[in-house]
Motif scaffolding. Sequence first.
Motif, PDB file in Angstrom:
ATOM      1  N   LYS B 153      -3.027   7.140 -20.031  1.00 32.02           N
ATOM      2  CA  LYS B 153      -1.842   8.061 -20.324  1.00 32.02           C
ATOM      3  C   LYS B 153      -1.458   8.969 -19.349  1.00 32.02           C
ATOM      4  CE  LYS B 153      -3.117  11.437 -23.100  1.00 32.02           C
ATOM      5  NZ  LYS B 153      -3.154  12.095 -24.384  1.00 32.02           N
ATOM      6  N   PHE B 154      -2.484   8.855 -18.107  1.00 29.09           N
ATOM      7  CA  PHE B 154      -2.443   9.830 -17.142  1.00 29.09           C
ATOM      8  C   PHE B 154      -1.972   9.692 -15.991  1.00 29.09           C
ATOM      9  CE2 PHE B 154      -6.054  10.730 -19.862  1.00 29.09           C
ATOM     10  CZ  PHE B 154      -5.533  11.844 -20.767  1.00 29.09           C
ATOM     11  N   VAL B 155      -1.635  10.413 -15.189  1.00 27.35           N
ATOM     12  CA  VAL B 155      -1.131  10.165 -13.808  1.00 27.35           C
ATOM     13  C   VAL B 155      -2.154   9.599 -12.698  1.00 27.35           C
ATOM     14  CG1 VAL B 155       0.298  11.031 -11.785  1.00 27.35           C
ATOM     15  CG2 VAL B 155       0.809  11.866 -14.223  1.00 27.35           C
ATOM     16  N   SER B 156      -2.091   8.783 -12.125  1.00 28.67           N
ATOM     17  CA  SER B 156      -2.965   8.214 -10.853  1.00 28.67           C
ATOM     18  C   SER B 156      -2.216   8.515  -9.536  1.00 28.67           C
ATOM     19  CB  SER B 156      -3.331   6.995 -11.119  1.00 28.67           C
ATOM     20  OG  SER B 156      -4.042   6.975 -12.406  1.00 28.67           O
ATOM     21  N   VAL B 157      -2.901   9.008  -8.667  1.00 26.95           N
ATOM     22  CA  VAL B 157      -2.526   9.003  -7.428  1.00 26.95           C
ATOM     23  C   VAL B 157      -3.446   7.834  -6.456  1.00 26.95           C
ATOM     24  CG1 VAL B 157      -2.480  10.368  -5.139  1.00 26.95           C
ATOM     25  CG2 VAL B 157      -2.102  11.512  -7.474  1.00 26.95           C
ATOM     26  N   ILE B 158      -2.678   6.787  -6.326  1.00 20.80           N
ATOM     27  CA  ILE B 158      -3.324   5.926  -5.677  1.00 20.80           C
ATOM     28  C   ILE B 158      -2.489   4.984  -4.505  1.00 20.80           C
ATOM     29  CG2 ILE B 158      -4.961   5.028  -7.432  1.00 20.80           C
ATOM     30  CD1 ILE B 158      -2.439   3.419  -8.492  1.00 20.80           C
ATOM     31  N   ILE B 159      -3.059   4.039  -3.967  1.00 27.40           N
ATOM     32  CA  ILE B 159      -2.454   3.235  -2.993  1.00 27.40           C
ATOM     33  C   ILE B 159      -2.030   1.814  -3.995  1.00 27.40           C
ATOM     34  CG2 ILE B 159      -3.345   4.094  -0.824  1.00 27.40           C
ATOM     35  CD1 ILE B 159      -4.951   1.140  -1.019  1.00 27.40           C
ATOM     36  N   ASP B 160      -1.250   1.063  -3.435  1.00 25.65           N
ATOM     37  CA  ASP B 160      -1.146  -0.364  -4.184  1.00 25.65           C
ATOM     38  C   ASP B 160      -2.320  -1.370  -3.651  1.00 25.65           C
ATOM     39  OD1 ASP B 160      -0.500  -2.934  -4.923  1.00 25.65           O
ATOM     40  OD2 ASP B 160       1.691  -2.499  -4.673  1.00 25.65           O
ATOM     41  N   ASP B 161      -3.428  -1.333  -4.503  1.00 25.79           N
ATOM     42  CA  ASP B 161      -4.243  -1.952  -3.944  1.00 25.79           C
ATOM     43  C   ASP B 161      -4.339  -3.380  -3.637  1.00 25.79           C
ATOM     44  OD1 ASP B 161      -5.841   0.614  -5.414  1.00 25.79           O
ATOM     45  OD2 ASP B 161      -7.307  -0.347  -4.109  1.00 25.79           O
ATOM     46  N   TYR B 162      -3.586  -3.967  -4.610  1.00 29.36           N
ATOM     47  CA  TYR B 162      -3.041  -5.405  -4.574  1.00 29.36           C
ATOM     48  C   TYR B 162      -2.621  -5.823  -2.956  1.00 29.36           C
ATOM     49  CZ  TYR B 162      -0.714  -9.760  -4.824  1.00 29.36           C
ATOM     50  OH  TYR B 162       0.007 -11.124  -4.703  1.00 29.36           O
ATOM     51  N   GLU B 163      -1.417  -4.998  -2.812  1.00 30.31           N
ATOM     52  CA  GLU B 163      -0.634  -5.168  -1.435  1.00 30.31           C
ATOM     53  C   GLU B 163      -1.569  -4.841  -0.413  1.00 30.31           C
ATOM     54  OE1 GLU B 163       2.106  -6.143  -0.608  1.00 30.31           O
ATOM     55  OE2 GLU B 163       2.857  -6.413  -2.555  1.00 30.31           O
ATOM     56  N   ALA B 164      -2.386  -3.985  -0.411  1.00 29.67           N
ATOM     57  CA  ALA B 164      -3.351  -3.637   0.632  1.00 29.67           C
ATOM     58  C   ALA B 164      -4.393  -4.704   0.792  1.00 29.67           C
ATOM     59  CB  ALA B 164      -4.121  -2.258   0.314  1.00 29.67           C
ATOM     60  N   ALA B 165      -5.211  -5.085  -0.328  1.00 25.81           N
ATOM     61  CA  ALA B 165      -6.015  -6.282   0.115  1.00 25.81           C
ATOM     62  C   ALA B 165      -5.210  -7.493   0.377  1.00 25.81           C
ATOM     63  CB  ALA B 165      -6.450  -6.679  -1.513  1.00 25.81           C
ATOM     64  N   TYR B 166      -4.047  -7.713  -0.017  1.00 27.14           N
ATOM     65  CA  TYR B 166      -3.433  -8.960   0.646  1.00 27.14           C
ATOM     66  C   TYR B 166      -3.030  -8.917   1.931  1.00 27.14           C
ATOM     67  CZ  TYR B 166       0.449 -12.526   0.476  1.00 27.14           C
ATOM     68  OH  TYR B 166       1.390 -13.500   0.556  1.00 27.14           O
ATOM     69  N   ASP B 167      -2.645  -7.713   2.392  1.00 24.38           N
ATOM     70  CA  ASP B 167      -2.155  -7.470   3.742  1.00 24.38           C
ATOM     71  C   ASP B 167      -3.487  -7.494   4.664  1.00 24.38           C
ATOM     72  OD1 ASP B 167       0.264  -6.794   3.064  1.00 24.38           O
ATOM     73  OD2 ASP B 167       0.108  -4.937   3.390  1.00 24.38           O
ATOM     74  N   ALA B 168      -4.805  -7.082   4.171  1.00 29.90           N
ATOM     75  CA  ALA B 168      -5.919  -7.024   5.011  1.00 29.90           C
ATOM     76  C   ALA B 168      -6.298  -8.540   5.370  1.00 29.90           C
ATOM     77  CB  ALA B 168      -7.049  -6.333   4.166  1.00 29.90           C
ATOM     78  N   THR B 169      -6.123  -9.179   4.176  1.00 31.88           N
ATOM     79  CA  THR B 169      -6.563 -10.694   4.153  1.00 31.88           C
ATOM     80  C   THR B 169      -5.386 -11.509   4.978  1.00 31.88           C
ATOM     81  OG1 THR B 169      -7.170 -10.513   1.992  1.00 31.88           O
ATOM     82  CG2 THR B 169      -7.217 -12.839   2.837  1.00 31.88           C
ATOM     83  N   ARG B 170      -4.333 -11.025   4.999  1.00 32.09           N
ATOM     84  CA  ARG B 170      -3.456 -11.756   5.800  1.00 32.09           C
ATOM     85  C   ARG B 170      -3.620 -11.658   7.378  1.00 32.09           C
ATOM     86  NH1 ARG B 170       2.575 -10.128   4.699  1.00 32.09           N
ATOM     87  NH2 ARG B 170       1.815  -8.186   5.668  1.00 32.09           N
ATOM     88  N   TYR B 171      -4.086 -10.412   7.543  1.00 33.87           N
ATOM     89  CA  TYR B 171      -4.097 -10.020   8.954  1.00 33.87           C
ATOM     90  C   TYR B 171      -5.382 -11.078   9.408  1.00 33.87           C
ATOM     91  CZ  TYR B 171      -6.670  -7.469  12.654  1.00 33.87           C
ATOM     92  OH  TYR B 171      -7.155  -7.066  13.927  1.00 33.87           O
ATOM     93  N   LEU B 172      -6.431 -11.325   8.693  1.00 36.53           N
ATOM     94  CA  LEU B 172      -7.371 -12.364   9.071  1.00 36.53           C
ATOM     95  C   LEU B 172      -6.878 -13.668   9.027  1.00 36.53           C
ATOM     96  CD1 LEU B 172      -9.765 -10.352   9.278  1.00 36.53           C
ATOM     97  CD2 LEU B 172     -10.254 -11.120   6.909  1.00 36.53           C
ATOM     98  N   ILE B 173      -6.113 -14.107   8.343  1.00 42.02           N
ATOM     99  CA  ILE B 173      -5.346 -15.341   8.496  1.00 42.02           C
ATOM    100  C   ILE B 173      -4.308 -15.517   9.535  1.00 42.02           C
ATOM    101  CG2 ILE B 173      -3.836 -16.801   7.331  1.00 42.02           C
ATOM    102  CD1 ILE B 173      -4.458 -15.658   4.673  1.00 42.02           C
ATOM    103  N   GLU B 174      -3.835 -14.452   9.893  1.00 47.68           N
ATOM    104  CA  GLU B 174      -2.995 -14.646  11.137  1.00 47.68           C
ATOM    105  C   GLU B 174      -3.799 -14.623  12.457  1.00 47.68           C
ATOM    106  OE1 GLU B 174      -0.408 -11.246  10.206  1.00 47.68           O
ATOM    107  OE2 GLU B 174       0.963 -12.308   9.299  1.00 47.68           O
TER     108      GLU B 174
END
Lengths: 339, 339
Positions: B153-174
Amino acid sequence: MAPKIKDVAKIAGVSVTTVSRVLNGEKYVKDDLKAKVKRVIDELGYAPSHIARSLVRKKTNLIGVIVPDLTSSFYSTILSSIEETASLNDYNLLVCNIIEDTDKELKYLNVFKEMRVDGIIIMHEKLSDDIRSFINKLDIPVIFSSVRPVDHKFVSVIIDDYEAAYDATRYLIELGHERIAFIGGDMRDITSGQNRYVGYRNALKDHRVRTVNDYIRFGDYKTQSGYNLMKELLACEPRPTALFAVSDDMAVGAMNCIHDHQLKVPDDISIIGFDGSQLTELVRPRLSSMEQPIQDMGKITVDTLIELISDPTFSPREDLILGHKLVVRDSCRAYQTER
Amino acid sequence: MAPKIKDVAKIAGVSVTTVSRVLNGEKYVKDDLKAKVKRVIDELGYAPSHIARSLVRKKTNLIGVIVPDLTSSFYSTILSSIEETASLNDYNLLVCNIIEDTDKELKYLNVFKEMRVDGIIIMHEKLSDDIRSFINKLDIPVIFSSVRPVDHKFVSVIIDDYEAAYDATRYLIELGHERIAFIGGDMRDITSGQNRYVGYRNALKDHRVRTVNDYIRFGDYKTQSGYNLMKELLACEPRPTALFAVSDDMAVGAMNCIHDHQLKVPDDISIIGFDGSQLTELVRPRLSSMEQPIQDMGKITVDTLIELISDPTFSPREDLILGHKLVVRDSCRAYQTER
DNA sequence: CTGAAAGCGCTAACAT
DNA sequence: ATGTTAGCGCTTTCAG
């Protein structure tokens, strides 16, 4: 608003004194009353105000800590040890990160004073005149950790930097090296600047190894500085075969520079670091280092400070000198003379 | 004892009210009186008691911070940014280092409550039930930084971990990799455990890269854990040609393991880390990493918390999602198919 | 413009 | 064994 002791007292049907008594675990309270008070405290989620307490007790259980750089491996480790010891003794830490910012330091020291912290830990030695005079007239116990500023009237928890640097250099000498470079810190620092430098020089002298001024460089303990200075060193003719860097951070910077120049540690150049930070195990080759007892240093700093706090007449007057230890890993090898 | 406002008043020949007024920079004080009071303050080295002030103002200017591990490169950097921002806004930090110690955390949260800190920053998401219920009934603003616990019920300051992990993996795939291993964190963590894992899996799936269960390992974000898990991965037949590690610390551990097995990064195995900590530039080869905006994260955390403090009705309700960024260094290379 | 006095939430004599 | 009361060092009405 948060409930206060009066609220608890009223609901429990007792006086505030009684509540205060169960809060502070005094005897002289009948078990049934004690139980009732405790129940009310739980129900209300009451927590006594540390502020009000401090005001009357004249004790805050706060320790102010001034760290030169939170992100450095050495300081974060010692801070971690300080935090652990403090917490074990019911002290809390007010931390201030100083990055070469004298104004901020003075501001923070003033905050510490206003906060009526019970004690102060300082971990750098480049004291400006303002700061020096400020802490001299402060009536709060101050202790220095890992450094010993000049003309100190305070206790320092340190190692013998001269001896440690001497031993590190001697190690390189005993490995057969004759062209031993030195990457130092700030010569305005006594502890980690001058003492380590003189230790290096004397080790060379005592073992009849030639001192080459070109092999001696000074920086600021950080990785980048180690990198830059190593670059200069690599330009020397002939190149040094060994290096003593006065911090692990600098040593790692130097290692990286060597790597980036297609040379190898320890095959082309042996390196010994200083501090024994976590970095030593993180890099490849693993870095041999003259280790400070970082954990102990933090613990002893806090333990001593707490003694100072609880007994103002207690005054070690003497610095606490801890032992150093050479930890050999993979960054140095024996030097075979070329002819 | 330290001088008090009364002492200043008496010596300056004015009332405490007047002293209080010049202390707080109110107008309505004649210049000569103001000057006299200031002089006395200097002479006495008087500093107003923050304790007494807090008691009446009901504001401590204290922020409690709970850090999972001070010695980690990621946390010490974000803490450093938090400290800087707090200091700029005249807030001071009470720091607590939690090393997987729920009891200590609860104890500290209670201290924060007793201290009447104005706000609390928490940087881990593995909340025990005790802790969860404690902070839920706390009437102090809480903010999460770099993590988002479940049913918050609190605010979080974060990144989109899903997207970030997706992008990192995609980099490897590419880059042409088809045998991509994953070293994860704790699956009980939503943010850095599950989200990053699912991002990895989905990237593989979307790009029709085979998922090999043997290539997927979980640990605890630390270097040692990365090392150990990599050892297991090296035993796989065939060996993976690329690795995505969910923390730079783990990535470095994996790199070291690879090094210790006489293999090369990136020639034998490409590695991408996560966090963008200082470590990425410290190791050789330099580590490519999916970077979190660590500095911004710290700053935004504090700025938002301060808004929360000054205006309790202010409630972003939405988490603050910051951008991630792939920073390519030297630890990955294109994969040439073997046939 | 300046001062007297009432609290802030708690502890610690001092009574009872 | 429990309660009354006077502060701790400051800010803040409220008068003047």
